[in-house]
Write a protein that holds these residues in place. Structure first.
Motif, PDB file in Angstrom:
ATOM      1  N   ILE A 182     -75.385  -5.727 -29.258  1.00  0.00           N
ATOM      2  CA  ILE A 182     -76.240  -5.883 -29.090  1.00  0.00           C
ATOM      3  C   ILE A 182     -77.257  -4.979 -28.729  1.00  0.00           C
ATOM      4  O   ILE A 182     -78.633  -5.705 -29.340  1.00  0.00           O
ATOM      5  N   GLN A 183     -77.498  -4.210 -27.911  1.00  0.00           N
ATOM      6  CA  GLN A 183     -77.842  -3.094 -27.464  1.00  0.00           C
ATOM      7  C   GLN A 183     -78.002  -2.295 -28.367  1.00  0.00           C
ATOM      8  O   GLN A 183     -80.019  -2.161 -29.196  1.00  0.00           O
ATOM      9  N   ASN A 184     -77.666  -2.278 -29.166  1.00  0.00           N
ATOM     10  CA  ASN A 184     -78.045  -1.603 -30.829  1.00  0.00           C
ATOM     11  C   ASN A 184     -79.015  -2.541 -32.047  1.00  0.00           C
ATOM     12  O   ASN A 184     -79.744  -2.025 -32.398  1.00  0.00           O
ATOM     13  N   LEU A 185     -78.604  -3.410 -31.643  1.00  0.00           N
ATOM     14  CA  LEU A 185     -79.716  -4.972 -32.579  1.00  0.00           C
ATOM     15  C   LEU A 185     -81.016  -5.179 -31.736  1.00  0.00           C
ATOM     16  O   LEU A 185     -81.606  -5.247 -32.960  1.00  0.00           O
ATOM     17  N   LEU A 186     -81.057  -5.107 -30.968  1.00  0.00           N
ATOM     18  CA  LEU A 186     -82.241  -5.331 -29.720  1.00  0.00           C
ATOM     19  C   LEU A 186     -83.602  -4.875 -30.597  1.00  0.00           C
ATOM     20  O   LEU A 186     -84.572  -5.447 -31.109  1.00  0.00           O
ATOM     21  N   PRO A 187     -83.363  -3.466 -31.018  1.00  0.00           N
ATOM     22  CA  PRO A 187     -85.131  -3.018 -31.715  1.00  0.00           C
ATOM     23  C   PRO A 187     -84.996  -3.575 -33.650  1.00  0.00           C
ATOM     24  O   PRO A 187     -86.282  -3.849 -33.518  1.00  0.00           O
ATOM     25  N   ASP A 188     -84.496  -4.156 -33.631  1.00  0.00           N
ATOM     26  CA  ASP A 188     -84.393  -5.082 -34.562  1.00  0.00           C
ATOM     27  C   ASP A 188     -84.258  -6.465 -35.412  1.00  0.00           C
ATOM     28  O   ASP A 188     -85.055  -7.112 -36.282  1.00  0.00           O
ATOM     29  N   THR A 221     -65.396   2.898 -34.003  1.00  0.00           N
ATOM     30  CA  THR A 221     -66.608   2.882 -33.666  1.00  0.00           C
ATOM     31  C   THR A 221     -67.643   2.389 -32.932  1.00  0.00           C
ATOM     32  O   THR A 221     -67.645   1.422 -34.065  1.00  0.00           O
ATOM     33  N   ALA A 222     -68.462   1.753 -32.477  1.00  0.00           N
ATOM     34  CA  ALA A 222     -69.188   0.912 -31.809  1.00  0.00           C
ATOM     35  C   ALA A 222     -70.073   0.383 -32.891  1.00  0.00           C
ATOM     36  O   ALA A 222     -70.731   1.820 -33.912  1.00  0.00           O
ATOM     37  N   THR A 223     -70.690  -0.408 -32.668  1.00  0.00           N
ATOM     38  CA  THR A 223     -71.586  -1.223 -34.068  1.00  0.00           C
ATOM     39  C   THR A 223     -72.925   0.616 -34.061  1.00  0.00           C
ATOM     40  O   THR A 223     -73.491   0.293 -32.415  1.00  0.00           O
ATOM     41  N   THR A 224     -73.358   0.871 -35.108  1.00  0.00           N
ATOM     42  CA  THR A 224     -74.753   1.778 -34.720  1.00  0.00           C
ATOM     43  C   THR A 224     -76.071   1.025 -35.562  1.00  0.00           C
ATOM     44  O   THR A 224     -75.516   0.041 -36.307  1.00  0.00           O
ATOM     45  N   GLU A 225     -76.845   1.686 -35.118  1.00  0.00           N
ATOM     46  CA  GLU A 225     -77.562   1.720 -36.018  1.00  0.00           C
ATOM     47  C   GLU A 225     -78.582   1.478 -37.581  1.00  0.00           C
ATOM     48  O   GLU A 225     -78.951   0.298 -38.391  1.00  0.00           O
ATOM     49  N   LYS A 263     -68.781   9.387 -42.628  1.00  0.00           N
ATOM     50  CA  LYS A 263     -70.161   9.743 -41.730  1.00  0.00           C
ATOM     51  C   LYS A 263     -69.737   8.503 -40.845  1.00  0.00           C
ATOM     52  O   LYS A 263     -69.917   6.732 -41.342  1.00  0.00           O
ATOM     53  N   LYS A 264     -68.868   8.295 -39.787  1.00  0.00           N
ATOM     54  CA  LYS A 264     -68.643   6.618 -39.345  1.00  0.00           C
ATOM     55  C   LYS A 264     -69.794   6.235 -38.462  1.00  0.00           C
ATOM     56  O   LYS A 264     -69.313   5.303 -38.828  1.00  0.00           O
ATOM     57  N   GLY A 265     -70.868   6.694 -38.219  1.00  0.00           N
ATOM     58  CA  GLY A 265     -71.629   5.609 -37.943  1.00  0.00           C
ATOM     59  C   GLY A 265     -72.603   5.258 -38.590  1.00  0.00           C
ATOM     60  O   GLY A 265     -73.434   4.934 -38.635  1.00  0.00           O
ATOM     61  N   GLU A 266     -72.379   5.579 -40.051  1.00  0.00           N
ATOM     62  CA  GLU A 266     -72.320   5.600 -41.236  1.00  0.00           C
ATOM     63  C   GLU A 266     -72.345   4.212 -42.350  1.00  0.00           C
ATOM     64  O   GLU A 266     -72.788   3.610 -42.784  1.00  0.00           O
ATOM     65  N   LEU A 267     -70.835   4.489 -42.143  1.00  0.00           N
ATOM     66  CA  LEU A 267     -69.781   3.885 -43.378  1.00  0.00           C
ATOM     67  C   LEU A 267     -68.837   2.193 -42.288  1.00  0.00           C
ATOM     68  O   LEU A 267     -69.046   2.415 -41.016  1.00  0.00           O
ATOM     69  N   ILE A 294     -76.191  -1.499 -39.098  1.00  0.00           N
ATOM     70  CA  ILE A 294     -76.849  -2.842 -38.962  1.00  0.00           C
ATOM     71  C   ILE A 294     -77.878  -2.595 -40.259  1.00  0.00           C
ATOM     72  O   ILE A 294     -78.002  -3.727 -40.701  1.00  0.00           O
ATOM     73  N   HIS A 295     -78.505  -1.874 -39.802  1.00  0.00           N
ATOM     74  CA  HIS A 295     -79.855  -1.186 -41.553  1.00  0.00           C
ATOM     75  C   HIS A 295     -79.279  -2.058 -42.530  1.00  0.00           C
ATOM     76  O   HIS A 295     -79.225  -1.879 -43.702  1.00  0.00           O
ATOM     77  N   LYS A 296     -77.709  -1.300 -42.560  1.00  0.00           N
ATOM     78  CA  LYS A 296     -77.283  -1.584 -44.479  1.00  0.00           C
ATOM     79  C   LYS A 296     -76.936  -3.096 -43.875  1.00  0.00           C
ATOM     80  O   LYS A 296     -76.881  -3.712 -45.544  1.00  0.00           O
ATOM     81  N   VAL A 297     -76.667  -3.912 -43.357  1.00  0.00           N
ATOM     82  CA  VAL A 297     -75.854  -5.340 -43.783  1.00  0.00           C
ATOM     83  C   VAL A 297     -77.194  -6.230 -43.566  1.00  0.00           C
ATOM     84  O   VAL A 297     -77.551  -7.051 -44.379  1.00  0.00           O
TER      85      VAL A 297
END
Length: 224
Positions: A205-211, A170-174, A123-127, A177-180
């Motif tokens: 940056i957009q995906n980071l804002l909620p965290d 792929t773009a950096t996803t939420e 899953k590219k959005g998770e790895l 970020i959560h894994k890191v």
């Protein structure tokens, strides 16, 4: 499927050791044998049926290779190898299990980089490439560096910077970020200064804002 991927990764490693052209390519990129072994780099022969012939003896085995993303089904029936004439980068999950591959062509053909397709394991959005290999260094240094590609991660490691990671085309996803953030609260994004790099930085940056919280530090480096 994980067992099959592990066996084929070992097969790719053996191919690399006995093939002059990919070794020459890695040396041209400044990657030495010790680093190649650390990341279990391999080589997919320039063949349409190498994996098919060596690991797909039965219909059940062909189905498993297809489910792993290593074969492609022909419209007219039959199968052929997805990866050909490529340096192979095994991609691991957090436990260190191989769940897919990235392949870098060693001539002028396209696409230059090719990843495993989305599968039950991949899953590219998770790895994140290099997370398993780098998490100890990330914890020790208290920060993670997210770069653009596999060879960036490997080049940094060879130059004693072992806390880098890369997304899989792929773009950096939420989820990334959560894994890191489970390991560190400081992330440094290091991207090319071209439009693609700037766009990747903005999406991150957009995906980071909620965290974002007081204890979290985010830095971005754009280089030419």
């Amino acid at each position: 499927l994980k067992n099959i991927l592990s066996k084929i990764s070992s097969y790719y490693e053996k191919n690399l050791k006995s093939s002059d052209l990919p070794i020459k390519y890695l040396k041209s990129r400044g990657i030495d044998g010790k680093t190649a072994k650390h990341y279990a780099l391999g080589y997919a022969h320039n063949s349409w049926d190498d994996i098919l012939n060596n690991f797909g003896g039965s219909e059940e085995e062909k189905k498993q290779l297809l489910d792993c993303g290593l074969l492609i089904k022909k419209d007219a029936g039959g199968y052929y190898d997805r990866f050909r004439n490529r340096i192979m980068f095994p991609i691991r999950n957090n436990k260190g299990e191989i769940v897919g591959f990235g392949g870098r062509i060693i001539d002028d053909e396209e696409p230059k980089y090719l990843n495993s397709p989305e599968t039950s394991l991949f899953k590219k959005g998770e790895l994140l490439y290099g997370l398993y290999e780098s998490k100890k260094s990330i914890a020790q240094q208290g920060k993670a560096i997210i770069v653009e590609g596999y060879t960036d991660v490997i080049g940094l490691y060879q130059n004693k910077i072992g806390n880098s990671l890369a997304t899989l085309g792929t773009a950096t996803t939420e989820n990334h970020i959560h894994k890191v953030f489970r390991i560190t609260d400081q992330i440094i994004f290091c991207f090319d200064g071209d439009n693609a790099g700037k766009n990747a930085a903005w999406k991150a940056i957009q995906n980071l804002l909620p965290d974002l919280k007081d204890e979290i530090q985010i830095k971005i480096v754009l280089y030419n």
